[in-house]
Design a protein around this motif. Structure first.
Motif, PDB file in Angstrom:
ATOM      1  N   THR A   1      -7.156   1.694   6.903  1.00  0.00           N
ATOM      2  CA  THR A   1      -6.904   0.988   5.638  1.00  0.00           C
ATOM      3  C   THR A   1      -7.115  -0.509   5.864  1.00  0.00           C
ATOM      4  O   THR A   1      -6.902  -1.013   6.977  1.00  0.00           O
ATOM      5  CB  THR A   1      -5.476   1.221   5.118  1.00  0.00           C
TER       6      THR A   1
ATOM      7  N   ASP B   1      -2.306   6.809   3.903  1.00  0.00           N
ATOM      8  CA  ASP B   1      -3.084   5.813   4.632  1.00  0.00           C
ATOM      9  C   ASP B   1      -3.704   6.426   5.873  1.00  0.00           C
ATOM     10  O   ASP B   1      -3.413   7.559   6.232  1.00  0.00           O
ATOM     11  CB  ASP B   1      -2.232   4.599   4.988  1.00  0.00           C
TER      12      ASP B   1
ATOM     13  N   TRP C   1       0.846  -1.204   0.000  1.00  0.00           N
ATOM     14  CA  TRP C   1       0.000   0.000   0.000  1.00  0.00           C
ATOM     15  C   TRP C   1       0.883   1.256   0.000  1.00  0.00           C
ATOM     16  O   TRP C   1       0.643   2.198  -0.757  1.00  0.00           O
ATOM     17  CB  TRP C   1      -0.904  -0.031   1.238  1.00  0.00           C
TER      18      TRP C   1
END
Lengths: 409, 494
Positions: free
Chosen positions: A58, A54, A47
């Motif tokens: 998340t 984030d 990610w």
């Protein structure tokens, strides 16, 4: 050691079986928790490589937290139940921790969950004080990694205690579950060392130092603790399979960066590089142990608690395993790194050698297409040092593995 | 450990902002296409970090305001998609949001406004550097210490259980021999844990040291004087002072000048000169220093770089006495000496030094307050009390210099706000591709210094946000006729 073994000889079978039956669900739960955490960690790194921005919420973070909470809460439940409502068999199969009773693996999971929880405010403050870090190795992340590591070890211990008490087919099943958990154990090391494991670093001394200082420990632990003939190989195969599965599956999902500057205009999730080829030295470690550290480790129906007879001592074994690990790993990884760095065939989904993070500038990208110039010392000298390191950690791993085979609670 | 202890209790260490001294927040007044906007950007003190963005607009027909961070080196193509701002509750036509500044260097916040009259974008240059670090709050520190102690105690208990009781088969008694062995192993492990904690503390200390080493520090201007007959020549050599280099791009002219140099008297900021040195080498600037009496001065020099970064170089200098009558080296050089306190009083005309003109503080749009965006509004009138039309001075209707009396804050304002005009221009040029691949700007298009479309009315205002409470002096420079005149105001900001 003799005391424990002597004591075990007098174990009433009903105690062990009753405790085994009642806590097996907990071992499986802990392994599922470890799977959640390790998948979450991989996903989270991916990610950050792809999307960047984030929040607490998340999916990757939630998976890590769910895994931590699953391990911690199930272990907490087991501790409370064993302490206050446990059967005598359950209480007798537990260790005492500050007055409470639970299996050692449960306490390890609880401790790991505590370390993960402690790392959260520490990491949050760290980001506020020093900026959002885009790297893996920082003090709060190290604490988080130790917590995650403990949850994996807790899952290992819970399963081990089951394996060590089980017989026949049940023991085989648990041994395979252990091998899968061993895969997570190896994955934990591999993920934490990501920053030292870039393709272009695989001809460097540092790469062989860090791999020699970690993987033999994990592989030797697995090789001795898991009651399979090819225990280290199985754990390494699980590691490879997990890493490849995540590498191929996560990369299928579309993603665009939500942070800048963006130098790589990616359209899908970027995943970690091709897993390290530790499967190769794992095979050799198993071969060495099969030859020089013979059964009862993996004899199917033999008493698993018998002393090893006729094998070499731990340090002699480590002296063989350390150099073998470095030599076989280098023989496999070195040419494979050449392939990953220089061959156009390595680009693409299969080998993932073009997994450039969105912030990688073109000038930096160029450095990943070649190996840096060698240092002043010949690589052979560095590999010799790495062999010494590998020998030392192999000894620790073998000792740790032997301890694990003796864990009963 | 000492370093960690210092971390636990250190106050937030705040140093200077990049483009100005002690005044990091960016205020921009201008337009995004057909829509008038005021944009306030409060950069984070740590990078990567979150910048707060507030957009106020006078246009009631706005449908959407979005922001995106554009890093100079990556350009618009390398910036993430925009984030839509949300309306601020309780206020009309005010929107707010946050964006991440991820790298050190030159950024611009692109503010895009959509409405029935189409879409328009305002470019607001922002310098992105770490300028401070947050101390560990005492409460959080205490919680972490308690949790740490519990974790260490728990770990030792785990070791004890692992080395002893866990090895005993279910149902068997744990013998005293097993307990003794477990205690021995725990006793061996304890110093190893202590060593690990010590190593962790050293690691933390090293990380902290490295971070502080990379905090932004204003470039310094080393000053050297040459006295010769009717010359008092100041030669400035600019150099970076931080561990990293903030000056990695050539200096470009802003308002037609390579540097705007301000010498502010150390003694209560009674004296100020606004000079324009000539660039004699890439980072060497030379100017004559007329008018000022000998003494100790704060030196602030605003420069703009080709990558859109605005920097203020700073130093303190001892100005030697002039050997004779010194002639200014630039016709736009100005100065002021006002030894008395001239408090800011609303609507009280204050005579300017020549031509019968007066300057009046027209009052702010809100009470003066630190850390609040406001307008510093002034009115320039002739002897008949009529608001006059101004001539451009360095391409602007007016310039304001704000200095805290202790020298901790310095900023050079324009009616468009705190941003260097040239920084906007270079970002716009970069978007058009008027740069080489190495980021070198094709600078011929920067020749124009006039701000097209700017109001030249004698009612002039400067959007600003005082960074902290304290005593400030404001110099407001305008050109109502052929000469630059300076109004001086002292202000106490609560």
């Amino acid at each position: 050691m003799a005391i424990a073994i002597d004591a075990l000889a007098a174990v009433p079978a009903s105690h062990a079986e009753a405790a085994t039956r009642s806590s097996r669900w907990h071992a499986y739960t802990a392994v599922i928790a470890a799977a959640c955490v390790m998948t979450g960690v991989y996903w989270d790194i991916s990610w950050h490589m792809s999307i960047g921005r984030d929040t607490f919420w998340t999916p990757a973070h939630l998976l890590i937290q769910a895994g931590g909470l699953l391990a911690g809460s199930s272990s907490g439940y087991v501790a409370l139940r064993t302490t206050f409502a446990g059967t005598p068999e359950e209480r007798n199969a537990a260790v005492t921790f500050w007055g409470f009773k639970a299996p050692l693996g449960a306490w390890t999971c609880i401790w790991g969950c505590g370390a993960m929880l402690t790392s959260a405010p520490f990491d949050n403050w760290w980001h506020n004080a020093y900026g959002l870090d885009v790297r893996i190795i920082s003090p709060p992340h190290a604490l988080l990694a130790i917590g995650i590591f403990s949850i994996v070890v807790g899952a290992l211990l819970l399963t081990l205690a089951q394996q060590n008490r089980a017989t026949d087919r049940e023991r085989d099943r648990l041994a395979w579950l252990l091998a899968a958990t061993g895969g997570f154990f190896l994955m934990n090391f591999a993920l934490f060392l990501t920053e030292y494991s870039s393709r272009e670093a695989m001809h460097s001394a540092t790469f062989y130092y860090v791999t020699a200082a970690t993987f033999p420990l994990a592989l030797c632990t697995m090789a001795r603790a898991i009651k399979l003939k090819w225990a280290a190989t199985a754990a390494a195969a699980f590691y490879t399979a997990f890493m490849l599965s995540l590498m191929w599956i996560i990369a299928l999902f579309p993603a665009t960066p939500k942070l800048g500057p963006i130098y790589q205009h990616i359209t899908h999730m970027v995943t970690l590089s091709f897993p390290l080829l530790i499967l190769v030295p794992a095979v050799f470690i198993d071969l060495i142990l099969q030859r020089f550290d013979p059964p009862p480790r993996f004899a199917r129906n033999q008493d698993h608690d018998s002393e090893h007879q006729g094998g070499l001592g731990t340090f002699a074994l480590a002296a063989m395993i350390g150099p073998t690990f470095v030599a076989t790993f280098a023989l496999a990884q070195w040419p494979f790194a050449t392939f990953l760095v220089t061959s156009p065939l390595a680009l693409g989904r299969l080998f993932n050698a073009d997994n450039f993070v969105y912030w990688m500038s073109p000038t930096y990208e160029a450095t990943t297409r070649r190996f840096p110039p060698p240092g002043a010392w010949p690589i052979g000298a560095h590999l010799a040092i790495a062999m010494c390191l590998a020998t030392a950690v192999s000894a620790i791993g073998l000792l740790r593995g032997r301890w694990m085979t003796r864990v009963r609670r | 450990m000492k370093r960690v202890a210092a971390l636990l209790f250190a106050a937030f260490v705040s140093v200077v902002a990049a483009a100005h001294i002690g005044s990091p927040n960016v205020v921009f007044d201008g337009s995004a296409g057909p829509y008038a906007v005021r944009v306030v950007v409060r950069p984070p003190e740590v990078v990567p970090g979150l910048a707060d963005v507030i957009v106020r607009t006078a246009s009631p027909d706005i449908q959407r305001v979005s922001i995106r961070p554009v890093f100079w080196r990556a350009g618009v193509r390398g910036s993430p998609s925009g984030d839509v701002l949300t309306p601020v509750r309780g206020q009309t036509q005010v929107y707010s949001g946050q964006l991440w500044l991820m790298a050190y260097g030159s950024y611009s916040v692109y503010v895009t406004v959509d409405g029935p009259r189409g879409s328009g974008t305002a470019i607001v240059p922002v310098s992105s550097f770490a300028t401070g670090r947050l101390a560990l709050p005492a409460g959080l520190g205490a919680i972490l210490v308690v949790l740490g102690v519990v974790l260490v105690a728990g770990f030792l208990t785990l070791v004890h259980a692992g080395a002893g009781e866990s090895l005993v088969a279910p149902g068997e008694m744990v013998t005293s021999a097993v307990r003794r062995r477990a205690s021995r192993i725990t006793f061996v492990m304890a110093p190893l844990i202590a060593l690990a904690l010590f190593g962790g503390a050293k690691w933390w200390g090293a990380e902290d040291f490295d971070y502080r080493r990379h905090l932004f520090a204003s470039p310094k201007a080393d000053a050297e004087f040459t006295l010769d007959g009717s010359h008092r020549t100041l030669r400035l050599t600019v150099r970076d002072t931080a561990a990293f280099h903030s000056i990695y791009s050539p200096v470009v002219p802003d308002h037609g000048k390579m540097m705007h140099l301000f010498l502010i008297g150390r003694n209560g900021a009674q004296t100020m000169a606004h000079l324009h040195p000539v660039q004699t080498d890439s980072l060497v600037f030379t100017t004559e220093v007329p008018w000022l009496p000998a003494g100790r001065y704060h030196l602030f020099g605003d420069i703009a770089l080709e990558n859109g970064l605005g920097l203020t170089v700073a130093n303190e200098i001892d100005l030697p006495a002039a050997p004779g009558e010194v002639t200014p080296s630039d016709s736009d050089d100005t100065w002021d000496r006002t030894p008395t306190i001239t408090p800011l009083v609303a609507n009280e005309p204050r005579p300017l030094s020549g031509g019968g003109y007066t300057m009046t503080w027209a009052g702010g749009d809100a009470p003066l307050q630190a850390r609040t965006p406001l307008d510093l509004r002034f009115s320039v009138r002739d002897s008949a009390g009529k608001v006059v039309a101004l001539h451009p001075y360095l391409g602007m209707a007016g310039h304001a210099i704000v200095v805290a009396n202790d020298g901790s804050v310095f900023i050079h304002l324009h009616p468009m706000g705190t941003v260097p005009m040239v920084a906007q221009q270079v970002f716009a040029l970069r978007d058009q591709g008027d740069t080489t691949s190495a980021g070198r700007l094709i600078t011929t298009s920067l020749a124009s210094t006039d701000m097209a479309g700017m109001s030249m009315s004698g009612d002039v205002s400067f959007p600003y946000e005082f960074p902290k409470a304290g005593r400030y002096r404001l110099w407001v420079q305008v050109k109502p006729a052929d000469r630059v005149l300076t109004g001086v105001f002292d202000v106490e900001v609560p």
